[in-house]
Design an enzyme around this catalytic site. Structure first.
Site: not given
Lengths: 419, 274
Positions: B55, B66, B181
């Site tokens: 990725e 994040d 995912y």
């Protein structure tokens, strides 16, 4: 001779609020091509839960009964609409009316929304609230409601804003909130939003995110607009009562758009020119400003598609305004749509213009406005100056200036500039 | 495991190969341009050699999902002058050296939105990417990107999380492709992993509802965790753990060695997992 009781002098105490939701976005929260719910998967369910709870609460008269009772007896609504005669005379041109949101409890319009979202949080059984804040007004209003409802409260605030808005930081602490300085990125409002979102992702089970402006992912833009609609609805009724007609122009400043949507949206279907005033900082041509609508382009940030200040590759840019509350690189999606559909007129005021109008209002009327509101005032005065005496300009005075005194005194050279 | 809805022949082959070797895929993440273009290329090549899928993160000023480690990666890359173009240049270089590697571009909506999704998909495809994972474009907002990605045969990788109800799991299968995912925790990248049996139960449940490979990421920091996750998933995503080596190291050689050796540890742990 007997004096008769002045039966004809009546205090306006009862305000009827329109509880219909006008101009609904589509089911996904889109206003035209703007808005939506551009959120990480983890937040999709919590956002849907808030959306469902909001619509359910909004259709429940007991929710509004409690909300409006608090707005009246705790916040102090209805706020006055004040005909500023000396200011109007000094400025020349149209008659200027000021919607006195500065007289709300906590000193700004922000509490209209935190009361609404706080009640919703309690209704959803959440024990904690968190919020971002720029100038600290939304943080104070959130901390106030958290104290009122006995909830734990975390406030995320950019380190730079913590430094320039210290009185509000201390007020939040006094109210029992935990103020968390944010050091990432530009250490201002946008980074506080990022950090609040990150922490909400991890805590959404028991925590409600009280979002402070009419932006972010659906349902926040709609919800914040509805909770602030009391501003424009009151102003509309008050101007009709006082002047016998609608204003020609309604003016509000725009950071994210909470006071602007509250003031302007209730006039949307009226023949009233709606003016949103952005922060031009050192001037739009300087590149140092916070005018997302005037100088930005559509992009995706903080859960919605809207106008953003960004570079050509989509990196969000730092902004500048003397007023921390306008220092944000985005704007609410409905304002973006109203601009594109030509229902909104855009204007801007520089730091200098805002400070000049702050001083003028203070000296002519004895009202010290917040720096944010001083932007609306600066543009409103300019517009009124080019109009006739029988015309009316209504300006939203969204907050009071106490929190800004240090900034103002530094600007005037009365105290040493240490920053 | 099925491969009904995998557009990219390479991703299809990766999962087929792993399946035949009876192991989970190792998926590594690094941010493009971190800490600078040159070092980034060396690191990506080193990680590519140890992983099945890479990725490649597109640096963004406001990485809302994040944690501090990957935020810092974006900040370092942008401070070193990274441009979106560098993402494609780096992708192309990795692709040339690793023809069978799966490559997924990962990041936030505003970067492809700014260049236009058609232009983005075209460049991504040309540079050798197999799919895109856009964190803040849930299936509901897919109208802005789905056609462009499909037109260039790029897989649209969607996320699921512990908060995703069944209707959203079905939605991810209907609108997503390549693989699912699964975000193992309700938090941001790099946080601590939750209870492993809960993660396993949710992954098993997701697998029952459709047929795409299900890979698990967020918070996997040790080979032992990787092995545990590998036992019930089709892929193990490791990101912050590799990125953290960049922040900790003092020179290019050192970073490269530590990324490479920690990836190798992960790979061996996954291969040994049953």
């Amino acid at each position: 001779m007997s004096t008769s009781r002045p039966d004809d002098i009546r205090l306006q105490s009862d305000m009827h609020y329109n509880l219909n939701i006008e101009h609904m976005p589509d089911a996904g929260g889109h206003f035209g091509r703007f808005g939506g719910r551009f959120a990480a998967e983890t937040l999709m369910r919590p956002l849907k839960e808030i959306e469902d709870a909001f619509f359910e609460a909004w259709s429940d008269p007991t929710f509004h009964a409690e909300r409006i009772d608090l707005l009246k007896n705790y916040v102090g609504r209805a706020t006055p609409l004040y005909h500023a005669k000396r200011l109007s005379r000094e400025n020349g041109g149209a008659r200027i009316y000021l919607k006195r949101e500065d007289l709300n409890h906590t000193g700004a319009h922000k509490i209209n929304n935190t009361i609404g979202q706080g009640l919703l949080a309690r209704r959803m059984g959440k024990k904690k609230v968190l919020a971002e804040t720029g100038a600290g007004q939304h943080g104070v209003a959130t901390a106030t409601v958290a104290a009122l409802f006995g909830m734990q409260c975390d406030i995320y605030m950019g380190r730079e804003d913590v430094e320039r808005q210290m009185p509000n930081v201390l007020r939040m602490r006094l109210l029992g909130a935990n103020v968390i300085p944010v050091n990432s990125g530009t250490a201002t409002l946008k980074d506080a939003v990022n950090e609040a979102l990150r922490n909400w992702v991890a805590s959404c089970e028991d925590t409600f995110y009280i979002f402070g402006t009419a932006a972010g992912p659906h349902p926040f833009p709609l919800m914040v607009r509805q909770f602030h609609a009391v501003i424009g609805q009151e102003a509309r009724a008050q101007i009709i009562e006082q002047a016998g007609r609608l204003p020609d122009v309604a003016v509000a400043c725009v950071g994210g758009g909470s006071n602007a949507m509250g003031m302007l949206h209730p006039f949307r279907d009226d023949p009233v020119k709606l003016v949103a005033v952005e922060a031009a900082g050192h001037g739009l041509e300087s590149g140092e400003h916070a005018a997302s609508l005037a100088a930005g382009k559509p992009g995706i940030l903080h859960g919605n598609l809207t106008y953003l200040l960004e570079d050509i590759e989509g990196q969000i840019q730092g902004t500048h305004s003397i007023s921390a509350g306008l220092d944000y690189p985005g704007v609410g999606p409905e304002l973006a749509d109203m601009l594109e559909t030509k229902r909104l007129t855009l204007d801007a005021a520089t730091d200098d213009e805002a400070l000049a109008s702050l001083q003028l209002l203070t000296r002519t009327e004895g009202i010290i406005p917040a720096l944010e509101s001083s932007h609306a005032l600066a543009a409103g005065l300019r517009i009124a100056g080019s109009m006739n005496q029988d015309e009316i300009v209504a300006i939203n005075l969204s907050g009071r200036g106490d929190k800004d005194m240090n900034t103002v005194f530094k600007y005037l050279g009365w105290v040493e500039n240490t920053s | 495991m099925s491969e009904a809805n995998i557009r990219s022949p390479r991703l299809r082959e990766v999962f087929r190969r792993c399946h035949s070797e009876d192991r989970s895929a190792l998926i590594g993440y690094l941010t493009a341009g971190d800490p600078d273009r040159e070092t980034s290329l060396t690191l990506l090549q080193a990680l590519a050699a140890q992983t099945d899928i890479l990725e490649i993160g597109m640096p963004f000023s406001d990485p809302m999902a994040d944690g501090p480690v990957i935020q810092a990666a974006s900040e370092r890359a942008l401070a070193a002058g990274a441009h979106t173009e560098d993402v494609f240049t780096l992708t192309r270089a990795v692709r040339e050296a690793h023809p069978d590697l799966g490559i997924v571009l990962m990041g936030y909506a505003n970067i492809p939105y700014a260049m236009g999704f058609d232009a983005f998909a075209k460049k991504a495809k040309e540079s050798g990417a197999d799919g895109a994972l856009l964190v803040d474009i849930p299936p509901e907002e897919g109208a802005i990107c789905d056609d462009a990605l499909a037109a260039h045969d790029l897989d649209r990788i969607l996320l699921l999380s512990p908060t995703s109800p069944d209707e959203r799991i079905h939605l991810a299968y209907a609108k997503g492709s390549g693989f699912i995912y699964y975000v193992s925790l309700t938090g941001i990248t790099g946080a601590d992993m939750g209870d492993m049996s809960e993660i396993r139960d949710k992954v098993m449940h997701i697998k029952e509802l459709g047929n795409l490979p299900v890979c698990v990421g967020f918070g996997i920091k040790t080979p032992a965790q990787a092995a545990q996750v590998a036992a019930f998933s089709d892929g193990v995503v490791v990101g912050s753990h590799f990125v953290a080596q960049i922040a900790n190291a003092t020179n290019t050689c050192g970073i490269c060695d530590s990324v490479s050796s920690s990836a190798e540890e992960m790979r061996q742990a996954i291969a040994a997992a049953t």
